[in-house]
Design an enzyme around this catalytic site. Structure first.
Site, PDB file in Angstrom:
ATOM      1  N   LEU A 105       0.867  -1.169   0.000  1.00  0.00           N
ATOM      2  CA  LEU A 105       0.000   0.000   0.000  1.00  0.00           C
ATOM      3  C   LEU A 105       0.908   1.225   0.000  1.00  0.00           C
ATOM      4  CD1 LEU A 105      -2.742  -0.899   2.663  1.00  0.00           C
ATOM      5  CD2 LEU A 105      -2.895  -1.094   0.176  1.00  0.00           C
ATOM      6  N   ASP A 106       0.521   2.254  -0.745  1.00  0.00           N
ATOM      7  CA  ASP A 106       1.312   3.481  -0.758  1.00  0.00           C
ATOM      8  C   ASP A 106       1.476   4.018   0.661  1.00  0.00           C
ATOM      9  OD1 ASP A 106       1.374   3.283  -3.511  1.00  0.00           O
ATOM     10  OD2 ASP A 106      -0.238   4.736  -3.820  1.00  0.00           O
ATOM     11  N   LYS A 107       2.490   4.831   0.847  1.00  0.00           N
ATOM     12  CA  LYS A 107       2.778   5.375   2.167  1.00  0.00           C
ATOM     13  C   LYS A 107       1.577   6.105   2.757  1.00  0.00           C
ATOM     14  CE  LYS A 107       6.097   8.372   4.559  1.00  0.00           C
ATOM     15  NZ  LYS A 107       7.284   9.260   4.402  1.00  0.00           N
ATOM     16  N   HIS A 187       0.364   2.734  -8.280  1.00  0.00           N
ATOM     17  CA  HIS A 187      -0.570   3.853  -8.083  1.00  0.00           C
ATOM     18  C   HIS A 187      -1.832   3.697  -8.937  1.00  0.00           C
ATOM     19  CE1 HIS A 187       2.275   5.791  -5.573  1.00  0.00           C
ATOM     20  NE2 HIS A 187       3.012   6.353  -6.510  1.00  0.00           N
TER      21      HIS A 187
END
Length: 237
Positions: A105-107, A187
């Site tokens: 998961l993105d930051k 993304h």
């Protein structure tokens, strides 16, 4: 996790019965923190000691599964010199050197993240050929276009070689929605909404395959999967 006798630790790790692991010890096939050990009653701390059999690290539990409600600001990695990682959220009792997050998961993305040491399961869940559903809650900076649902279901050009696979959008309000995708491109959700004229300002993963985020689990907290959850996630992958 309390220290235990070495022979019990090895037996719990399914290396053999107590008598069988004592024979392995006598043969000098077991090392503890780099040193050959032959005494079965030596105490082992499973959280910090490294036990190897014939050069391969041994853990008291073969497969472990945790559900983490990932908060923003931590990275989905096992180690990072600059950033706090998802494994830094684990207590010393539960943290093991063989744990890793299944996917990323993105930051700034929050929500469900499966943490395990089961490499085969991870491979199946992340395989592009499996098309495992992943559902997210999305907050956007502007109203969702009327044609967004049809465009996402048809597949979008987000700048890759191929359009996205069909994604399913459930509009909840002018600027919020649930979206289910079958891929895990870089993304991807942010790029999909950008393609229809919106920018994502909040993203939370709600489910992956049959595994749904426990609504009682606060951000930054984790728990072990229940036997029922393990059975479902391992069977539907």
């Amino acid at each position: 996790m309390k220290p235990v006798r070495l022979d019990k630790f090895l037996a719990d790790a399914k290396l053999g019965t107590r008598s069988e692991v004592r024979q392995l010890l006598k043969k000098g096939l077991i090392t503890l923190n780099g040193e050959i050990v032959k005494k079965p009653d030596i105490k082992v701390d499973p959280a910090s000691d490294r036990v190897l059999f014939d050069g391969k690290e041994i853990f008291s539990e073969k497969d472990v599964y945790f559900m983490l409600n990932k908060p923003a600001g931590v990275v989905s990695a096992t180690e990072d010199r600059r950033e706090k990682t998802v494994l830094d959220l684990f207590s010393s009792e539960d943290r093991r050197r063989d744990l890793f997050p299944v996917g990323r998961l993105d930051k700034d993305t929050v929500g469900l993240l499966l943490i395990t040491n089961d490499g085969a399961l991870s491979h199946r869940l992340l395989s592009p050929r499996r098309h495992v559903d992943k559902t997210y809650l999305v907050h956007l900076d502007r109203p969702i276009p009327a044609d967004a649902e049809k465009r996402m279901e048809a597949g979008l050009d987000i700048g890759d070689e191929k359009p996205t696979l069909p994604a399913y959008l459930e509009v909840l309000s002018e600027t919020t929605a649930r979206i289910t995708i079958q891929e895990g491109r870089f993304h991807q959700i942010k790029r999909m909404f950008h393609a229809v004229g919106c920018e994502v300002i909040y993203l939370k993963r709600l489910s992956m395959g049959s595994l749904a985020l426990d609504p009682a689990l606060e951000e930054g907290c984790y728990r072990r999967l229940t036997p029922e959850e393990i059975n479902k996630i391992t069977s539907d992958s």
